[in-house]
Structures are given as C-alpha cells and as structure tokens.
Design a protein around this motif. Structure first.
Motif, PDB file in Angstrom:
ATOM      1  N   PHE A 103      73.249  38.961  64.695  1.00  0.00           N
ATOM      2  CA  PHE A 103      73.299  40.150  64.721  1.00  0.00           C
ATOM      3  C   PHE A 103      73.322  41.007  63.412  1.00  0.00           C
ATOM      4  O   PHE A 103      72.355  42.019  63.156  1.00  0.00           O
ATOM      5  CB  PHE A 103      74.313  40.896  65.857  1.00  0.00           C
ATOM      6  N   THR A 219      77.270  44.574  70.632  1.00  0.00           N
ATOM      7  CA  THR A 219      76.133  44.690  69.947  1.00  0.00           C
ATOM      8  C   THR A 219      75.221  45.945  70.652  1.00  0.00           C
ATOM      9  O   THR A 219      74.597  46.091  71.354  1.00  0.00           O
ATOM     10  CB  THR A 219      75.053  43.570  70.141  1.00  0.00           C
ATOM     11  N   GLU A 223      69.192  50.192  66.305  1.00  0.00           N
ATOM     12  CA  GLU A 223      67.815  49.351  66.347  1.00  0.00           C
ATOM     13  C   GLU A 223      68.077  48.611  67.664  1.00  0.00           C
ATOM     14  O   GLU A 223      66.794  48.583  68.225  1.00  0.00           O
ATOM     15  CB  GLU A 223      67.924  48.667  65.245  1.00  0.00           C
ATOM     16  N   LEU A 224      68.977  47.918  68.112  1.00  0.00           N
ATOM     17  CA  LEU A 224      68.885  47.274  69.527  1.00  0.00           C
ATOM     18  C   LEU A 224      68.835  48.162  70.566  1.00  0.00           C
ATOM     19  O   LEU A 224      67.983  47.728  71.431  1.00  0.00           O
ATOM     20  CB  LEU A 224      70.379  46.621  69.218  1.00  0.00           C
ATOM     21  N   SER A 228      65.632  47.714  73.429  1.00  0.00           N
ATOM     22  CA  SER A 228      66.223  46.895  74.701  1.00  0.00           C
ATOM     23  C   SER A 228      65.496  47.347  76.106  1.00  0.00           C
ATOM     24  O   SER A 228      66.376  47.501  76.914  1.00  0.00           O
ATOM     25  CB  SER A 228      67.581  46.700  74.649  1.00  0.00           C
ATOM     26  N   ILE A 308      65.420  39.251  72.102  1.00  0.00           N
ATOM     27  CA  ILE A 308      65.376  39.926  70.972  1.00  0.00           C
ATOM     28  C   ILE A 308      65.206  39.087  69.807  1.00  0.00           C
ATOM     29  O   ILE A 308      65.888  38.227  69.712  1.00  0.00           O
ATOM     30  CB  ILE A 308      66.711  41.035  70.982  1.00  0.00           C
ATOM     31  N   TRP A 309      64.462  39.819  68.844  1.00  0.00           N
ATOM     32  CA  TRP A 309      64.373  39.091  67.565  1.00  0.00           C
ATOM     33  C   TRP A 309      65.035  39.996  66.602  1.00  0.00           C
ATOM     34  O   TRP A 309      64.881  41.138  66.508  1.00  0.00           O
ATOM     35  CB  TRP A 309      62.983  38.859  66.786  1.00  0.00           C
ATOM     36  N   MET A 310      66.185  39.510  65.836  1.00  0.00           N
ATOM     37  CA  MET A 310      66.998  40.267  64.800  1.00  0.00           C
ATOM     38  C   MET A 310      66.565  39.995  63.468  1.00  0.00           C
ATOM     39  O   MET A 310      66.444  38.485  63.334  1.00  0.00           O
ATOM     40  CB  MET A 310      68.399  40.203  65.327  1.00  0.00           C
ATOM     41  N   ASN A 321      68.467  46.739  58.543  1.00  0.00           N
ATOM     42  CA  ASN A 321      68.406  45.778  59.918  1.00  0.00           C
ATOM     43  C   ASN A 321      67.242  46.083  60.713  1.00  0.00           C
ATOM     44  O   ASN A 321      66.917  47.427  60.832  1.00  0.00           O
ATOM     45  CB  ASN A 321      69.932  45.734  60.683  1.00  0.00           C
ATOM     46  N   ALA A 323      65.079  45.256  64.693  1.00  0.00           N
ATOM     47  CA  ALA A 323      65.031  44.384  65.971  1.00  0.00           C
ATOM     48  C   ALA A 323      63.550  44.546  66.539  1.00  0.00           C
ATOM     49  O   ALA A 323      62.989  45.541  66.391  1.00  0.00           O
ATOM     50  CB  ALA A 323      66.011  44.849  66.863  1.00  0.00           C
ATOM     51  N   ASN A 325      61.588  43.547  70.101  1.00  0.00           N
ATOM     52  CA  ASN A 325      61.965  43.085  71.468  1.00  0.00           C
ATOM     53  C   ASN A 325      60.972  41.755  71.753  1.00  0.00           C
ATOM     54  O   ASN A 325      59.572  41.898  71.194  1.00  0.00           O
ATOM     55  CB  ASN A 325      61.101  44.376  72.469  1.00  0.00           C
ATOM     56  N   GLY A 333      64.053  49.855  63.493  1.00  0.00           N
ATOM     57  CA  GLY A 333      64.954  49.680  62.239  1.00  0.00           C
ATOM     58  C   GLY A 333      64.764  50.926  61.510  1.00  0.00           C
ATOM     59  O   GLY A 333      64.204  51.904  61.495  1.00  0.00           O
TER      60      GLY A 333
END
Length: 361
Positions: A103, A219, A223-224, A228, A308-310, A321, A323, A325, A333
């Motif tokens: 993360f 988390t 960005e996340l 999401s 999710i791709w981080m 950072n 993120a 989907n 980001g």
C-alpha cells in the motif's frame, strides 16, 4: 457463504495448485487475469482455470448464524504481514516473500500471528487489468497531466506495481418501516402561490440488495477511495487459484461493525425512495419532515475481495502514490506540478480576461 472450499471435483489438491511452483521448471507461477490461467513467465507453462458454471453464484450467508457458520479456510496455507508505517495488514500465500508494504511501499513490515480467525472470502471480483496494462494506463495518465513537468512525463515510471485484493462486506435484507410525513400541494390564491399541507403515515417495505461496505479502516487514502468502485455483479465464487500471486488485505472492519455502517447508508436510501413514492402516489409537489422507524429482517451477507493495482513513482526526491482499479482501469493519484506551467496558465487566463474587458469597453 457456501462451503466452496470443498472442491471434490478437482483431482489435485488446492495446495498443489496454489503453491505457485511451476511443474516444468520450478519457478514461481501466478494468476494471469487476461487468460484466466496460471502461467510461468520463464518456461511458458500455462494451466487454464475453469470458468464458473452458468448459474453458479456466490451464496448469501445468514447474518445471525455467521459466528458458527463462517469459514476461516482460505484453501491454502497463508501468512499475514503488517506494515509499521501505515498499519495495513496483508495476507499472502505462505511461500511468498513480502519485503515491502503493497500500500505505501514501506520496507517496515513484520509477520503477525496466524490468520486462523480471519473469515475466508465467499466471492471475488477477478483482475481484468493485468500489470502491463496498468503500467500503460499510468503512462497515459501522466502524459495527460497539463501541469506536470515535461521531464517527469518523459522519465517517470511507476515501479513495483502490486496487485492487491481489497475486502468488502455486502448485505441483503428485508426492511419494514413505519413512517410519518408531510405532503405539500401548491395552488394559487389569486396571484399568490400557496401550499396546502397534509399529514400522512403508513408502512413502507423495501428489499435491500448488496449494500456495499468497505471493510478496512487502514487503507483509506484519497487515491484508493477514488478508484474503489467495482461491478460486483461480476463476482465469482472464491477460489485460491484466482488469488495466486496477489496479496489480500485483511479486513479491519468486522462483520457487526460493517452491518452498523451499512445501516447508516441504507437509511437515507430508504428515506429518498419513500419520498419519491409519496410524491408520485399522492401527486404532491413537496414531501417534507419524513420520519421513519425501520426493522431489518432476513439479513444475509457476503465477504468479497476486489482488485486494485498500487504503485509509486519518484520525481525530484518526492514519492507519488497511484492506484489503478484492477477491474475497470480507472486511475487516481498525485502528480508533480511545474510552477512555470502554472504561472504561464495564469498569465494566459489574465490576458484573455483583459482582452475581453478591452473589447467590451
């Protein structure tokens, strides 16, 4: 949740499938979202995974008996690692090495106690965007940033994209609400517009289908949160093969707390639906002072994972950072900002405003 871990029709054991050792060369193999297969990038070995049969569904689990019926068997041996920096806890296959946090990228990670008390998922939204595609999305996204420095667009690369499954609860229930409300009917008294008010009361029933609750307290980065949103209609019954090669975040919002959070989002939806119903039913111009008392029955839930791709990239010593989907490819980001470009944009806007003012005078 159904007991979907008892895969009697599979000839090989779950451990044989998900320990990620290639049977041809012994290298690590992982789930490939594009081909729905387990594949080895070294020797080319590939094993196609069976798709869910038509009509196969993720079974709802009764909320009241969850404590006695919940399955904690993930289908293969797992370990859990917690990050000292951001507090996120991720679940990995036991043979996998986790040297940094998926993360925040911190290397301050440490193993924690076993996960025997962590409920296993009942369903999963598989990755549809693979790592290569996520990298392409990032490059296109950065190039499209108007105020990002040219040097950043040409040199920055997102390194170490980590595929992670996020935890979600979804709840179904029957609701029965007693209500009171005030209906307003507009009319004209000469030239003056007035409203005639009428009180009403009754019982309103509505079925709630898949009220979604994010099952993490740790988390919750902007960005996340921005990416999401998933199509949970595409969920498949959980199988450890699909999770192979990815981390899964350990839920930190429990089942009961998740239900409490779900009720907070269900209530305004019920109020909005009732308001629309009353306005249409009574041909009212206004509906105000809606008060409801709601009971919830036949509550069921599902514990789901979604992809999710981080990743992170560095420019001028600053880490940014991002993120992506893993289902839709939506990206979010922060990016570097060129002060010169911002100043130029401001000067252009001021020049346009000045020109418009000059032409109008």
């Amino acid at each position: 949740m159904s007991d979907i871990n008892n895969n009697e029709v599979i000839q090989e054991t779950t451990m044989d499938v998900t320990d990620k050792k290639c049977p041809q060369c012994g290298a690590t193999i992982a789930f490939n979202p594009g081909t729905m297969s387990l594949s080895c990038e070294y020797c080319g070995y590939s094993k196609q995974l069976p798709k869910a049969e038509a009509g196969e569904a993720v079974v709802e689990m009764d909320f009241k008996s969850a404590a006695s019926r919940s399955s904690c068997e993930w289908g293969t041996q797992k370990k859990s690692v917690v990050c000292k920096m951001c507090g996120a806890e991720a679940i990995y296959d036991a043979l996998e090495t986790a040297s940094n946090c998926p993360f925040c990228g911190s290397t301050s990670v440490m193993p924690v106690d076993n996960i025997e008390d962590v409920m296993s998922p009942g369903g999963i939204v598989p990755f549809e965007i693979d790592k290569k595609k996520a990298e392409e999305i990032f490059k296109s996204w950065l190039k499209g940033k108007l105020f990002a420095p040219k040097a950043a667009k040409e040199s920055c690369e997102a390194k170490d994209f980590n595929g992670i499954y996020l935890p979600f609860w979804t709840y179904d229930c029957d609701t029965t609400s007693t209500y009171t409300a005030r209906l307003g009917f507009e009319y004209k008294d000469g030239e003056e517009k007035k409203i005639r008010w009428q009180n009403t009361s009754g019982v309103y029933q509505q079925f709630i289908d898949d009220e979604i609750v994010y099952a993490s307290k740790k988390t919750i980065s902007p960005e996340l949160k921005a990416v999401s949103t998933f199509d949970f209609k595409k969920i498949q019954p959980y199988s450890p093969e699909i999770v192979a090669g990815f981390a899964a975040e350990r839920y930190s919002v429990g089942l009961d707390e998740g239900w409490t959070n779900a009720q907070k989002t269900i209530k305004p939806k019920l109020s909005s639906a009732l308001t629309s119903k009353l306005r249409k039913q009574h041909h009212a111009d206004r509906v105000e002072q809606v008060k409801m008392s709601t009971s919830y029955d036949n509550i069921t839930f599902k514990y789901l994972l979604a992809p999710i791709w981080m990743a992170a990239f560095k420019y001028n010593g600053v880490v940014y950072n991002i993120a992506v989907n893993g289902q839709t490819g939506r990206i979010s980001g922060k990016s570097p900002v060129s002060t010169i470009r911002v100043i130029i944009a401001i000067l252009i806007v001021l020049a346009i405003i000045g020109l418009i003012f000059f032409l109008n005078n």
